[in-house]
Design a protein around this motif. Structure first.
Motif, short mmCIF file in Angstrom:
data_model
loop_
_atom_site.label_atom_id
_atom_site.label_comp_id
_atom_site.label_asym_id
_atom_site.label_seq_id
_atom_site.Cartn_x
_atom_site.Cartn_y
_atom_site.Cartn_z
N UNK A 240 1.57 13.21 -3.17
CA UNK A 240 1.18 12.24 -4.21
C UNK A 240 1.61 10.83 -3.81
N UNK A 241 2.86 10.67 -3.42
CA UNK A 241 3.37 9.35 -3.08
C UNK A 241 2.69 8.78 -1.84
N UNK A 242 2.44 9.63 -0.85
CA UNK A 242 1.75 9.16 0.35
C UNK A 242 0.35 8.68 0.01
N UNK A 243 -0.34 9.41 -0.84
CA UNK A 243 -1.70 9.06 -1.22
C UNK A 243 -1.71 7.76 -2.05
N UNK A 244 -0.78 7.63 -3.00
CA UNK A 244 -0.72 6.43 -3.84
C UNK A 244 -0.40 5.18 -3.02
N UNK A 245 0.43 5.35 -1.98
CA UNK A 245 0.74 4.22 -1.10
C UNK A 245 -0.50 3.80 -0.32
N UNK A 246 -1.24 4.75 0.21
CA UNK A 246 -2.46 4.45 0.96
C UNK A 246 -3.49 3.75 0.09
N UNK A 247 -3.51 4.09 -1.18
CA UNK A 247 -4.48 3.50 -2.11
C UNK A 247 -3.98 2.20 -2.72
N UNK A 248 -2.78 1.75 -2.30
CA UNK A 248 -2.18 0.51 -2.82
C UNK A 248 -2.00 0.54 -4.33
N UNK A 249 -1.70 1.70 -4.87
CA UNK A 249 -1.43 1.81 -6.30
C UNK A 249 0.06 1.68 -6.61
N UNK A 250 0.89 1.83 -5.57
CA UNK A 250 2.32 1.68 -5.73
C UNK A 250 2.88 0.86 -4.57
N UNK A 251 4.06 0.30 -4.77
CA UNK A 251 4.77 -0.41 -3.71
C UNK A 251 6.14 0.22 -3.51
N UNK A 252 6.66 0.09 -2.30
CA UNK A 252 7.99 0.63 -1.99
C UNK A 252 9.05 -0.41 -2.32
N UNK A 253 10.19 0.07 -2.76
CA UNK A 253 11.31 -0.81 -3.07
C UNK A 253 12.58 -0.27 -2.43
N UNK A 254 13.23 -1.10 -1.65
CA UNK A 254 14.56 -0.79 -1.12
C UNK A 254 15.58 -1.57 -1.93
N UNK A 255 16.62 -0.87 -2.38
CA UNK A 255 17.66 -1.52 -3.18
C UNK A 255 18.93 -1.61 -2.35
N UNK A 256 19.46 -2.79 -2.26
CA UNK A 256 20.66 -3.03 -1.47
C UNK A 256 21.78 -2.07 -1.85
N UNK A 257 22.33 -1.37 -0.84
CA UNK A 257 23.45 -0.46 -1.06
C UNK A 257 23.06 0.94 -1.50
N UNK A 258 21.76 1.22 -1.67
CA UNK A 258 21.31 2.55 -2.09
C UNK A 258 20.41 3.12 -1.01
N UNK A 259 20.76 4.27 -0.50
CA UNK A 259 20.04 4.88 0.61
C UNK A 259 18.89 5.76 0.11
#
Length: 395
Positions: A240-259
């Motif tokens: 689901x997440x891979x497909x939503x990323x390819x379709x530009x329906x979601x964006x990734x977020x990296x949070x400082x200090x959280x792996x």
């Protein structure tokens, strides 16, 4: 697209998305409807100590919200409906067609209970006579095995018809639900619509997008936030997440200090840009519902907000750390503690029984005034005339 945020920026993003920071972007009855459409659903719970859960969710976000507004949207205006999304929830009636797969799951339940067919016909006939029914309108002497225990055949049949989409909740009186035929209240084009999803993957993507919106952002790991998306296991969730990323329906977020990687809706990208640009938003102090959508994922709340919350209502009294019905308090960008508030309806008095602050919180004069102003709004929301503060911390 990937964004890198500090912890403070992430908190701001979630709170602005939730309508819990900055000016009140939701106002009145229309605001309540708009908020529910924005987040997908709000969780329903019938317990009323200082407002039911769904009402508590709305009072913290909707300026001028009154409890009757939600009732009107559900049972007079028919803009909202009761149905299962993340457990029993309140959602837009426009979403009816998107839950056809959920309703169709109950075909198998009906096949396993053929003895309910005759009762179903009796229920339909009674509805045609009086407009709506509850299980008490029928004899309750005949019992059937149902879910976790035995129940009356009428109640079992009504529940099955409701889950299957033949009935909707017509109205409630206290905790009693009255049901009517769905075809009489759901717009015809929606009631008769085919399943809009061609595959399970398409359906899962729709449900996951709703859950992301309910919180603000989510991660790809097991969590209660995905509850009742049947069949969504780790493999399917990753797809689901891979497909939503390819379709530009979601964006990734990296949070400082959280792996961990988090995901937000592409449609919320402007909020991210505003925060990164340094745009300022005024903080607010609000009481949060115990089953509020944005704290559905308790581990996520602890990871980002450094706040551990457990609803202790089902704990024995001697096992509770705080109290029976305790609400988190958020102020600016952090949870500052929790509070036990009771609506004494006969006395028209809001009883503030206790308050517990997080260890690092210093009760300044400004913070105390913010809490008292919040309680004043909460008093109005509960239709009380006075406040009885029993804790010395706020006197």
């Amino acid at each position: 697209m990937k964004y890198n945020l500090s912890n403070e920026q992430t908190r701001k993003f979630i709170l602005i998305k939730q309508g819990l920071m900055g000016h009140y972007k939701y106002v009145g009855k229309k605001g309540a409807l708009d908020y529910i459409k924005e987040v997908g659903c709000i969780q329903y719970d019938p317990i009323d100590v200082c407002g039911k859960n769904a009402e508590l969710v709305l009072q913290s976000r909707v300026k001028g919200f009154k409890k009757e507004m939600l009732y009107d949207l559900l049972y007079k205006d028919r803009k909202l409906m009761d149905y299962y999304d993340k457990v029993m929830s309140i959602l837009s009636i426009d979403d009816w067609k998107y839950f056809k797969r959920v309703r169709d799951r109950y075909d198998e339940t009906e096949e396993n209970h053929p003895h309910l067919a005759e009762m179903k016909e009796e229920i339909k006939k009674k509805i045609e006579e009086k407009g709506y029914v509850c299980s008490k309108d029928f004899a309750n002497d005949q019992k059937v095995e149902w879910n976790w225990n035995k129940t009356s055949i009428a109640k079992a049949a009504i529940e099955l018809m409701y889950f299957h989409g033949e009935l909707i909740v017509h109205h409630k009186k206290n905790t009693i639900k009255y049901y009517a035929l769905a075809r009489d209240y759901i717009p015809k084009e929606d009631y008769e619509a085919d399943d809009p999803f061609q595959t399970d993957l398409e359906f899962y993507k729709y449900r996951v997008l709703r859950r992301i919106s309910a919180i603000g952002l989510l991660w790809n790991r097991p969590t209660e936030a995905y509850l009742f998306i049947h069949g969504l296991r780790a493999k399917e969730r990753t797809e689901v997440y891979q497909s939503l990323l390819k379709e530009d329906k979601i964006v990734e977020i990296e949070i400082e200090g959280i792996n961990e990687l988090f995901y937000a809706l592409n449609s919320d990208e402007q909020i991210l840009l505003d925060i990164i640009s340094g745009k300022t938003f005024e903080g607010r102090t609000e009481l949060i519902a115990p089953l509020d959508g944005f704290i559905w994922d308790r581990k996520l709340t602890e990871t980002i907000f450094d706040f551990r919350y457990k609803w202790e209502i089902y704990n024995k009294e001697e096992d509770r750390v705080y109290g029976y019905y305790v609400l988190p308090i958020i102020s600016n960008t952090e949870f500052i503690g929790r509070i036990e508030v009771i609506n004494q309806k006969k006395e028209k008095t809001l009883l503030v029984k206790n308050i517990w602050f997080e260890d690092h919180i210093k009760l300044t004069k400004t913070l105390k005034n913010n809490i008292l102003n919040c309680l004043d709004r909460f008093m109005t929301f509960n239709d009380c005339h006075t406040i009885d503060i029993q804790t010395n911390l706020l006197k």
